[in-house]
Design an enzyme around this catalytic site. Structure first.
Site, PDB file in Angstrom:
ATOM      1  N   GLY A 195     101.949 149.552  -1.221  1.00 24.67           N
ATOM      2  CA  GLY A 195     102.773 148.799  -1.917  1.00 24.67           C
ATOM      3  C   GLY A 195     103.139 149.232  -3.293  1.00 24.67           C
ATOM      4  O   GLY A 195     103.394 148.746  -4.207  1.00 24.67           O
ATOM      5  N   ASP A 231     103.305 149.352   7.460  1.00 20.67           N
ATOM      6  CA  ASP A 231     102.860 148.144   7.178  1.00 20.67           C
ATOM      7  C   ASP A 231     101.317 148.442   7.328  1.00 20.67           C
ATOM      8  O   ASP A 231     100.723 148.950   8.222  1.00 20.67           O
ATOM      9  CB  ASP A 231     103.184 147.168   8.487  1.00 20.67           C
ATOM     10  CG  ASP A 231     102.281 145.807   8.209  1.00 20.67           C
ATOM     11  OD1 ASP A 231     101.580 145.752   7.395  1.00 20.67           O
ATOM     12  OD2 ASP A 231     102.729 145.036   8.830  1.00 20.67           O
ATOM     13  N   VAL A 232     100.678 148.328   6.100  1.00 25.51           N
ATOM     14  CA  VAL A 232      99.183 148.591   6.164  1.00 25.51           C
ATOM     15  C   VAL A 232      98.574 147.703   7.123  1.00 25.51           C
ATOM     16  O   VAL A 232      97.076 148.363   7.282  1.00 25.51           O
ATOM     17  CB  VAL A 232      98.631 148.521   4.579  1.00 25.51           C
ATOM     18  CG1 VAL A 232      99.235 149.621   3.708  1.00 25.51           C
ATOM     19  CG2 VAL A 232      98.721 147.031   4.142  1.00 25.51           C
ATOM     20  N   ASN A 273      96.606 149.304  -2.895  1.00 21.74           N
ATOM     21  CA  ASN A 273      97.276 148.430  -3.696  1.00 21.74           C
ATOM     22  C   ASN A 273      98.040 147.269  -3.060  1.00 21.74           C
ATOM     23  O   ASN A 273      98.198 146.110  -3.364  1.00 21.74           O
ATOM     24  CB  ASN A 273      98.258 149.153  -4.796  1.00 21.74           C
ATOM     25  CG  ASN A 273      99.141 147.947  -5.296  1.00 21.74           C
ATOM     26  OD1 ASN A 273      98.704 147.404  -6.366  1.00 21.74           O
ATOM     27  ND2 ASN A 273     100.339 148.055  -5.030  1.00 21.74           N
ATOM     28  N   SER A 326      90.781 141.381  -7.059  1.00 24.71           N
ATOM     29  CA  SER A 326      91.477 140.293  -7.869  1.00 24.71           C
ATOM     30  C   SER A 326      90.210 139.542  -8.423  1.00 24.71           C
ATOM     31  O   SER A 326      89.332 139.409  -7.777  1.00 24.71           O
ATOM     32  CB  SER A 326      92.283 139.540  -7.211  1.00 24.71           C
ATOM     33  OG  SER A 326      92.553 138.265  -7.671  1.00 24.71           O
ATOM     34  N   TYR A 378      92.420 134.296  -0.198  1.00 27.76           N
ATOM     35  CA  TYR A 378      92.702 135.369  -0.907  1.00 27.76           C
ATOM     36  C   TYR A 378      91.444 136.251  -1.431  1.00 27.76           C
ATOM     37  O   TYR A 378      91.191 137.481  -1.432  1.00 27.76           O
ATOM     38  CB  TYR A 378      93.924 135.083  -1.741  1.00 27.76           C
ATOM     39  CG  TYR A 378      94.254 136.155  -2.608  1.00 27.76           C
ATOM     40  CD1 TYR A 378      95.197 137.364  -2.355  1.00 27.76           C
ATOM     41  CD2 TYR A 378      93.941 136.218  -4.099  1.00 27.76           C
ATOM     42  CE1 TYR A 378      95.427 138.269  -3.430  1.00 27.76           C
ATOM     43  CE2 TYR A 378      94.090 137.168  -4.932  1.00 27.76           C
ATOM     44  CZ  TYR A 378      95.120 138.240  -4.799  1.00 27.76           C
ATOM     45  OH  TYR A 378      95.608 139.236  -5.418  1.00 27.76           O
ATOM     46  N   ALA A 389      88.474 135.778  -0.981  1.00 24.35           N
ATOM     47  CA  ALA A 389      87.563 136.233  -0.048  1.00 24.35           C
ATOM     48  C   ALA A 389      87.762 137.638   0.712  1.00 24.35           C
ATOM     49  O   ALA A 389      87.028 138.606   0.672  1.00 24.35           O
ATOM     50  CB  ALA A 389      87.120 135.283   1.095  1.00 24.35           C
ATOM     51  N   LYS A 426      89.793 139.694  -0.977  1.00 31.32           N
ATOM     52  CA  LYS A 426      89.482 140.762  -1.938  1.00 31.32           C
ATOM     53  C   LYS A 426      88.066 141.045  -1.989  1.00 31.32           C
ATOM     54  O   LYS A 426      87.786 142.214  -2.359  1.00 31.32           O
ATOM     55  CB  LYS A 426      90.432 140.310  -3.362  1.00 31.32           C
ATOM     56  CG  LYS A 426      91.713 140.221  -3.167  1.00 31.32           C
ATOM     57  CD  LYS A 426      92.412 141.542  -3.173  1.00 31.32           C
ATOM     58  CE  LYS A 426      93.828 141.676  -3.646  1.00 31.32           C
ATOM     59  NZ  LYS A 426      94.341 142.885  -3.109  1.00 31.32           N
ATOM     60  N   ILE A 478      98.785 139.624 -13.999  1.00 35.96           N
ATOM     61  CA  ILE A 478      99.854 140.710 -14.252  1.00 35.96           C
ATOM     62  C   ILE A 478     101.388 140.226 -13.933  1.00 35.96           C
ATOM     63  O   ILE A 478     101.674 139.695 -13.066  1.00 35.96           O
ATOM     64  CB  ILE A 478      99.516 142.120 -13.006  1.00 35.96           C
ATOM     65  CG1 ILE A 478      97.920 142.348 -13.047  1.00 35.96           C
ATOM     66  CG2 ILE A 478     100.502 142.979 -13.872  1.00 35.96           C
ATOM     67  CD1 ILE A 478      97.408 142.947 -14.532  1.00 35.96           C
TER      68      ILE A 478
HETATM   69  N1  LIG Z   1      99.944 140.300 -10.068  1.00 35.72           N
HETATM   70  C1  LIG Z   1      98.890 139.749 -10.406  1.00 35.72           C
HETATM   71  O1  LIG Z   1      98.790 138.781 -11.209  1.00 35.72           O
HETATM   72  C2  LIG Z   1      97.723 140.083  -9.384  1.00 35.72           C
HETATM   73  C3  LIG Z   1      96.460 139.677  -9.845  1.00 35.72           C
HETATM   74  C4  LIG Z   1      95.187 140.183  -9.287  1.00 35.72           C
HETATM   75  C5  LIG Z   1      95.284 140.911  -8.373  1.00 35.72           C
HETATM   76  N2  LIG Z   1      96.800 141.424  -7.792  1.00 35.72           N
HETATM   77  C6  LIG Z   1      96.703 142.614  -6.726  1.00 35.72           C
HETATM   78  O2  LIG Z   1      97.361 143.541  -7.219  1.00 35.72           O
HETATM   79  C7  LIG Z   1      98.170 144.165  -6.237  1.00 35.72           C
HETATM   80  C8  LIG Z   1      99.566 144.496  -6.677  1.00 35.72           C
HETATM   81  O3  LIG Z   1     100.138 143.153  -7.094  1.00 35.72           O
HETATM   82  P1  LIG Z   1     101.338 143.224  -7.530  1.00 35.72           P
HETATM   83  O4  LIG Z   1     101.419 141.724  -8.215  1.00 35.72           O
HETATM   84  O5  LIG Z   1     101.910 144.292  -7.963  1.00 35.72           O
HETATM   85  O6  LIG Z   1     102.388 142.563  -6.168  1.00 35.72           O
HETATM   86  P2  LIG Z   1     103.937 142.617  -5.840  1.00 35.72           P
HETATM   87  O7  LIG Z   1     104.091 141.690  -5.011  1.00 35.72           O
HETATM   88  O8  LIG Z   1     104.720 142.886  -7.111  1.00 35.72           O
HETATM   89  O9  LIG Z   1     103.993 144.051  -4.858  1.00 35.72           O
HETATM   90  C9  LIG Z   1     103.215 144.463  -3.654  1.00 35.72           C
HETATM   91  C10 LIG Z   1     103.892 145.393  -3.071  1.00 35.72           C
HETATM   92  O10 LIG Z   1     103.176 145.451  -1.846  1.00 35.72           O
HETATM   93  C11 LIG Z   1     103.982 145.575  -0.600  1.00 35.72           C
HETATM   94  N3  LIG Z   1     103.286 144.903   0.427  1.00 35.72           N
HETATM   95  C12 LIG Z   1     102.821 143.948   0.798  1.00 35.72           C
HETATM   96  N4  LIG Z   1     102.371 143.788   2.117  1.00 35.72           N
HETATM   97  C13 LIG Z   1     102.262 145.072   2.430  1.00 35.72           C
HETATM   98  C14 LIG Z   1     101.959 145.612   3.712  1.00 35.72           C
HETATM   99  N5  LIG Z   1     101.317 145.026   4.872  1.00 35.72           N
HETATM  100  N6  LIG Z   1     102.118 147.052   3.893  1.00 35.72           N
HETATM  101  C15 LIG Z   1     102.715 147.526   2.931  1.00 35.72           C
HETATM  102  N7  LIG Z   1     103.109 147.104   1.701  1.00 35.72           N
HETATM  103  C16 LIG Z   1     103.057 145.703   1.568  1.00 35.72           C
HETATM  104  C17 LIG Z   1     105.065 144.397  -0.979  1.00 35.72           C
HETATM  105  O11 LIG Z   1     106.161 144.680  -0.189  1.00 35.72           O
HETATM  106  C18 LIG Z   1     105.139 144.622  -2.480  1.00 35.72           C
HETATM  107  O12 LIG Z   1     106.292 145.591  -2.997  1.00 35.72           O
HETATM  108  C19 LIG Z   1      97.708 143.638  -4.928  1.00 35.72           C
HETATM  109  O13 LIG Z   1      96.813 144.074  -4.171  1.00 35.72           O
HETATM  110  C20 LIG Z   1      97.460 142.104  -5.622  1.00 35.72           C
HETATM  111  O14 LIG Z   1      96.720 141.268  -4.580  1.00 35.72           O
HETATM  112  C21 LIG Z   1      97.844 141.155  -8.610  1.00 35.72           C
END
Ligand SMILES: NC(=O)c1ccc[n+]([C@@H]2O[C@H](COP(=O)([O-])OP(=O)(O)OC[C@H]3O[C@@H](n4cnc5c(N)ncnc54)[C@H](O)[C@@H]3O)[C@@H](O)[C@H]2O)c1
Length: 258
Positions: free
Chosen positions: A16, A66-67, A88, A145, A158, A160, A162, A191
């Site tokens: 990601g 795709d992960v 990530n 998260s 979500y 669960a 994480k 974030i």
């Molecule tokens: N942003 C927040 O507030 C927040 C809070 C808690 C946890 N998180 C976690 O932090 C991590 C990053 O979040 P973010 O806000 O930067 O997300 P984001 O949506 O900005 O970026 C995530 C990226 O992951 C890619 N992605 C999604 N599914 C995928 C898959 N199956 N295979 C490969 N790539 C894939 C997306 O295309 C995207 O570019 C995530 O795991 C999210 O759950 C984010």
């Protein structure tokens, strides 16, 4: 020992990595010398981030897959000698799901959360760990998260998924520690990955709403992608050699632990 992070000669895979936290993490790891494999579900995102990193004089290569797809992950990682794996990828970027109350959610929506957040890290560790074991060095960091620790309404599945990923990472830490491989979780509060944040109108109502929104954070703002990227980069480094099996909150004090 100097407090200096140097990842020269290491290859890092950031899943990601094409947006948000993954993008910032890719750039930061590359800036301290790692060669970064920028993964994303969307090839154009991976391309753009890798291109940007190379433009800054650092090393990066796009590696879209795709992960959630076990075979695709293994095919992509084959022969790549990944030393540092950043799990990530999360739902936020790919889907058009609605955040339902759990009892009103359609069954098929659960799979989207579980697939990427829970099985994604498993697929990637399964593909990357053999090289780490062989060389007796590795770093695995899973981005989770506070929804998985604290619980959040409309984010039960979500959270669960994480929480499951965090448990998986702890198990891996115990399995692989004997090979000098560390595995840790970084747990995030909100974030600012979509530019939502401080660009709030200067009206009393909007400012009051902002104050209310930031109240749960001891540091009165939401996070920026560089906040977790710094923690992830530290944990990836030789400086963090004796830190494993832990979960580190990067959340402005949203939760306060003993
Ligand atoms: N942003 C927040 O507030 C927040 C809070 C808690 C946890 N998180 C976690 O932090 C991590 C990053 O979040 P973010 O806000 O930067 O997300 P984001 O949506 O900005 O970026 C995530 C990226 O992951 C890619 N992605 C999604 N599914 C995928 C898959 N199956 N295979 C490969 N790539 C894939 C997306 O295309 C995207 O570019 C995530 O795991 C999210 O759950 C984010």
């Amino acid at each position: 020992m100097n407090f200096e992070v140097d990842l020269s000669g290491r290859t890092a895979l950031v899943t990601g990595g094409g947006h948000g936290v993954g993008q910032a993490t890719s750039a930061m790891l590359a800036s301290v010398g790692a060669k970064v494999l920028v993964n994303d579900y969307y090839p154009d995102r991976a391309d753009q981030v890798a291109e940007c990193i190379r433009h800054d004089g650092d090393q990066a290569e796009p590696l879209p897959f795709d992960v959630t797809d076990f075979d695709a992950v293994h095919r992509a990682v084959e022969g790549r000698a990944v030393d540092i794996l950043i799990n990530n990828a999360g739902n936020a970027g790919t889907s058009d799901y609605t955040l339902n109350m759990f009892h009103e959610s359609p069954r098929h929506e659960w799979d989207r959360f579980v697939g990427v957040n829970f099985f994604g890290p498993m697929n990637c560790v399964h593909a990357c760990a053999p090289h780490m074991v062989e060389q007796s060095w590795g770093r695995i960091i899973t981005v989770v998260s506070d929804a998985g620790r604290w619980g959040e309404p409309r984010l039960a599945v979500y959270g669960a998924s994480k929480a499951g990923a965090a448990g998986f990472t702890r198990g891996i830490a115990r399995e692989l520690g004997r090979y000098t491989i560390t595995a840790n979780n970084v747990t995030l509060g909100s974030i600012n990955t979509f530019g939502q944040g401080d660009d709030i109108p200067d009206t009393p109502e909007a400012q009051r709403a902002k104050k209310e929104r930031y109240r749960p954070y001891i540091i009165r703002r939401i996070g920026q992608p560089d906040d977790p990227a710094a923690m992830i980069t530290f944990l990836s480094s030789p400086l963090a050699a004796w830190i494993t099996g832990q979960t580190f909150p990067v959340n402005g004090g949203y939760t306060v632990n003993q």
